[in-house]
Enzyme design. Structure first.
Site, PDB file in Angstrom:
ATOM      1  N   LYS A   1       0.830  -1.205   0.000  1.00  0.00           N
ATOM      2  CA  LYS A   1       0.000   0.000   0.000  1.00  0.00           C
ATOM      3  C   LYS A   1       0.865   1.257   0.000  1.00  0.00           C
ATOM      4  O   LYS A   1       1.935   1.305   0.611  1.00  0.00           O
ATOM      5  CB  LYS A   1      -0.943   0.002   1.200  1.00  0.00           C
ATOM      6  CG  LYS A   1      -2.037  -1.075   1.150  1.00  0.00           C
ATOM      7  CD  LYS A   1      -3.086  -0.776   0.114  1.00  0.00           C
ATOM      8  CE  LYS A   1      -4.131  -1.865  -0.031  1.00  0.00           C
ATOM      9  NZ  LYS A   1      -5.091  -1.887   1.071  1.00  0.00           N
TER      10      LYS A   1
ATOM     11  N   ARG B   1      -4.125 -10.149   4.580  1.00  0.00           N
ATOM     12  CA  ARG B   1      -4.293 -10.271   3.119  1.00  0.00           C
ATOM     13  C   ARG B   1      -3.010  -9.753   2.469  1.00  0.00           C
ATOM     14  O   ARG B   1      -2.680  -8.573   2.584  1.00  0.00           O
ATOM     15  CB  ARG B   1      -5.507  -9.468   2.652  1.00  0.00           C
ATOM     16  CG  ARG B   1      -5.788  -9.571   1.162  1.00  0.00           C
ATOM     17  CD  ARG B   1      -7.031  -8.774   0.789  1.00  0.00           C
ATOM     18  NE  ARG B   1      -7.351  -8.905  -0.634  1.00  0.00           N
ATOM     19  CZ  ARG B   1      -6.848  -8.147  -1.596  1.00  0.00           C
ATOM     20  NH1 ARG B   1      -5.999  -7.154  -1.294  1.00  0.00           N
ATOM     21  NH2 ARG B   1      -7.184  -8.341  -2.863  1.00  0.00           N
TER      22      ARG B   1
END
Length: 288
Positions: A235, A269
């Site tokens: 991210k 995840r």
């Protein structure tokens, strides 16, 4: 009062989810390996668009320790190509049933915000619905999930597809997340959805500071009443402030994964399964 609340969190550490009659315990953290069938995902777009390469990658992640494979046919990065439900289904093809045939013990989650794709996935054998929209992008989603009786991953996100990545939240981020979850959980339960996993939505419509606050206060997300999924892999709130690329932050990501586990995360995840498996092992060996 805070001490009593934290004790209540400790008392609710162990969760389980019902996946098609299979009771899956989450007392030991699970790895959800990401399988993007997209040509335009931000870090692995185009790598697994054909069935053979997707199956090879699924096998690799299972061997490295993934208990769940999360299949997604549509990228949700900023400015990504937008697909309708029929296009998603065509892109998925027979992959779900083939992975289930090859790895019957592996859970399959389907990353979609379309009720029609959930129905297709259910017939193909999925075990979990992973909807980044919280039911906002398809008004039939909650009803459909209730009909399937599958576990549902509820993510915190802005209310429209167009505003998904806009930084709109001005109030305290944890307050905003918990207000959102409180309303959505009540709605899901009205449709008969009982197995709900909460995803705070790292990287979606949040500033760098808000992402880190969410991590710092993760144990208070959902008040400890439901299992938490953390998705921070590659991210931008991690790599951009460091001046690095998404592929250069494995060490930083694993440090944050360890912190998430300390604060109660039950599912991670990830793209990098082997590295995350070692982080979970180190966490469990630490006795924290």
């Amino acid at each position: 009062m805070k001490e009593a609340f934290e004790n209540s969190l400790d008392a609710q550490t162990f969760f389980s989810i019902n996946c098609r009659g299979n009771l899956v315990r989450l007392d030991s953290p699970k790895i959800m390996g990401i399988l993007n069938l997209t040509p335009d995902s931000f870090s692995d777009g185009g790598k697994f668009v054909d069935e053979k390469s997707a199956l090879v990658h699924a096998e690799k992640m299972v061997k490295e320790g993934a208990a769940i494979i999360d299949i997604g046919a549509q990228s949700t990065r900023p400015h990504a190509e937008y697909l309708n439900a029929k296009e998603e289904i065509l892109r998925i093809g027979n992959l779900i049933s083939k992975i289930k045939l090859e790895f019957p013990e592996t859970l399959i989650s389907l990353d979609t915000f379309y009720a029609e794709v959930v129905k297709f996935g259910f017939e193909e054998g999925i075990d979990i619905v992973n909807d980044i929209s919280g039911g906002n992008y398809d008004h039939k989603m909650f009803e459909t999930v209730g009909e399937t009786k599958l576990p549902y991953i509820l993510m915190h996100v802005n209310p429209t597809y167009e505003s998904m990545h806009e930084k709109l939240i001005e109030e305290d981020i944890l307050l905003n997340i918990n207000k959102y979850f409180s309303g959505k959980v009540l709605e899901l339960k009205r449709f008969g959805v009982n197995d709900i996993i909460l995803d705070p939505g790292f990287g979606f419509g949040k500033t760098v500071a808000q992402n880190h606050q969410t991590m710092d206060e993760l144990e208070f997300v959902g008040f400890g009443k439901m299992p938490l999924l953390v998705g921070i892999s590659r991210k931008s709130f991690i790599y951009k402030p460091l001046g690095k690329s998404p592929l250069e932050i494995i060490e930083e990501t694993q440090r944050l994964h360890f912190k998430a586990l300390q604060k109660g995360a039950k599912i991670l995840r990830v793209h990098d399964v082997a590295e995350t498996f070692r982080t979970i092992r180190d966490f469990e060996d630490s006795g924290l």
